[in-house]
Enzyme design. Structure first.
Site, PDB file in Angstrom:
ATOM      1  N   ARG A 154      -3.737  -8.169 -20.640  1.00 18.11           N
ATOM      2  CA  ARG A 154      -4.479  -7.534 -21.929  1.00 18.11           C
ATOM      3  C   ARG A 154      -4.194  -6.645 -22.831  1.00 18.11           C
ATOM      4  O   ARG A 154      -4.335  -7.318 -23.870  1.00 18.11           O
ATOM      5  CB  ARG A 154      -5.837  -7.113 -21.551  1.00 18.11           C
ATOM      6  CG  ARG A 154      -6.068  -5.815 -20.709  1.00 18.11           C
ATOM      7  CD  ARG A 154      -7.002  -5.693 -19.490  1.00 18.11           C
ATOM      8  NE  ARG A 154      -7.958  -5.352 -20.368  1.00 18.11           N
ATOM      9  CZ  ARG A 154      -8.421  -4.089 -21.445  1.00 18.11           C
ATOM     10  NH1 ARG A 154      -7.536  -2.956 -21.034  1.00 18.11           N
ATOM     11  NH2 ARG A 154      -9.412  -3.879 -22.182  1.00 18.11           N
ATOM     12  N   PRO A 209       0.732  -1.013  -0.185  1.00 20.35           N
ATOM     13  CA  PRO A 209      -0.195  -0.270   0.087  1.00 20.35           C
ATOM     14  C   PRO A 209       0.267   1.342   0.324  1.00 20.35           C
ATOM     15  O   PRO A 209       0.396   2.684  -0.551  1.00 20.35           O
ATOM     16  CB  PRO A 209      -0.678  -0.355   1.399  1.00 20.35           C
ATOM     17  CG  PRO A 209      -0.178  -0.923   2.467  1.00 20.35           C
ATOM     18  CD  PRO A 209       0.732  -1.718   1.207  1.00 20.35           C
ATOM     19  N   ASP A 213     -10.716   2.197 -24.535  1.00 18.08           N
ATOM     20  CA  ASP A 213     -10.358   1.610 -22.635  1.00 18.08           C
ATOM     21  C   ASP A 213     -10.727   2.273 -22.058  1.00 18.08           C
ATOM     22  O   ASP A 213     -10.021   4.075 -22.613  1.00 18.08           O
ATOM     23  CB  ASP A 213      -9.256   0.807 -22.389  1.00 18.08           C
ATOM     24  CG  ASP A 213      -9.161  -0.999 -22.660  1.00 18.08           C
ATOM     25  OD1 ASP A 213     -10.131  -1.206 -22.999  1.00 18.08           O
ATOM     26  OD2 ASP A 213      -8.317  -1.255 -22.515  1.00 18.08           O
ATOM     27  N   GLU A 247       2.017  -8.173   8.656  1.00 19.50           N
ATOM     28  CA  GLU A 247       2.555  -6.587   9.557  1.00 19.50           C
ATOM     29  C   GLU A 247       3.199  -5.917   7.965  1.00 19.50           C
ATOM     30  O   GLU A 247       3.225  -4.492   7.212  1.00 19.50           O
ATOM     31  CB  GLU A 247       2.244  -6.259  10.220  1.00 19.50           C
ATOM     32  CG  GLU A 247       1.581  -7.129  11.127  1.00 19.50           C
ATOM     33  CD  GLU A 247       0.257  -6.277  10.851  1.00 19.50           C
ATOM     34  OE1 GLU A 247      -0.019  -5.130  11.221  1.00 19.50           O
ATOM     35  OE2 GLU A 247      -0.478  -7.915  11.030  1.00 19.50           O
TER      36      GLU A 247
HETATM   37  N1  ADE Z   1      -0.766  -5.586   0.288  1.00 21.99           N
HETATM   38  C1  ADE Z   1      -1.661  -4.651   0.688  1.00 21.99           C
HETATM   39  N2  ADE Z   1      -2.500  -4.078   0.426  1.00 21.99           N
HETATM   40  C2  ADE Z   1      -2.279  -3.477  -0.771  1.00 21.99           C
HETATM   41  C3  ADE Z   1      -2.815  -2.108  -1.637  1.00 21.99           C
HETATM   42  N3  ADE Z   1      -3.025  -1.762  -1.452  1.00 21.99           N
HETATM   43  N4  ADE Z   1      -1.720  -2.281  -3.045  1.00 21.99           N
HETATM   44  C4  ADE Z   1      -0.485  -3.796  -3.271  1.00 21.99           C
HETATM   45  N5  ADE Z   1      -0.769  -4.417  -2.233  1.00 21.99           N
HETATM   46  C5  ADE Z   1      -1.130  -3.844  -0.973  1.00 21.99           C
END
Ligand code: ADE
Length: 227
Positions: A152, A87, A167, A114
């Protein structure tokens, strides 16, 4: 193209990659996806891959050694991009998908628990990607999203090059509305211009609809000016 995926949960990938367009792309050798079980590179008899965080805190952290061993075994001496799904990464967009589609090979590393030891980010990953501003339980669904969006785009995978060109997002706009048969469904009619046979008119209507739709739903895309 070849994509190697390092994961603690290899079984999660059977299913998503065995259906539909991705399946066909693999069968036709446009894309090869190789799944590697991180557990195989774990330490000791119990194949340990994680440990408590130094300094305390909740949860477990993936240790660097198994991840370095896995990635080094996959890439050997080749300078293959190593992309960590996290994230904290740069946001995955159509533009990023297009960048990755230009590679002949890359490695996706799925983070879990974590977190991942910071030395993996600093010294092993060459890129970090997030599929959105929310937290998944692991990088696996994100790796599937990345693979799908990239594969794709490989020439020949979709029926016609126009489907990629039109697209949503590829031209900086959302896609225009689509209709198929029947011409009237429960009293709701297909816009007459689409039945006119006038290709210039249809193209103009579609462009206009794409702009209006983007303005209504994603004005931020128009502000970027990529259209
Ligand atoms: N791992 C946990 N959350 C994620 C996300 N939003 N994008 C990529 N990998 C992740």
């Amino acid at each position: 193209m070849r994509i190697d995926i390092v994961t603690l949960f290899p079984n999660m990938f059977s299913g998503p990659f065995d259906e539909s367009i991705i399946r066909r792309a693999r069968d036709r050798k446009f894309a090869e996806i190789v799944i590697h079980n991180l557990r195989d590179y774990g330490l000791g008899r119990h194949r340990v891959v994680d440990d408590y965080p130094h300094g305390g805190g909740s949860g477990m952290v993936l240790m660097p050694e198994p991840l370095f061993s896995a990635v080094e075994a996959i890439k050997g001496e080749s300078p293959i991009p190593v992309i960590l799904l996290t994230p904290q990464g740069r946001l995955f967009t159509q533009q990023v998908a297009e960048q990755l589609a230009a590679y002949s090979r890359f490695i996706l590393v799925c983070g879990h628990y974590e977190g991942v030891d910071e030395r993996v980010r600093e010294y092993l990953a060459t890129d970090e990607i997030s599929i959105g501003d929310y937290v998944l339980t692991g990088g696996e669904p994100a790796a599937m999203v990345v693979c799908d969006a990239v594969i794709r785009l490989i020439p020949g995978v979709l029926g016609s090059p126009e489907s990629v060109r039109d697209d949503s997002h590829s031209g900086g706009l959302l896609e225009y509305p689509q209709y198929t048969r029947p011409q009237i469904f429960r009293g709701w009619e297909v816009p007459p211009v689409l039945l006119s046979g006038n290709h210039a008119e249809i193209a103009r209507w579609r462009r206009e609809q794409a702009v209006l739709r983007t303005l209504a739903r994603r004005p931020d895309l128009l502000e970027k000016g990529d259209w």
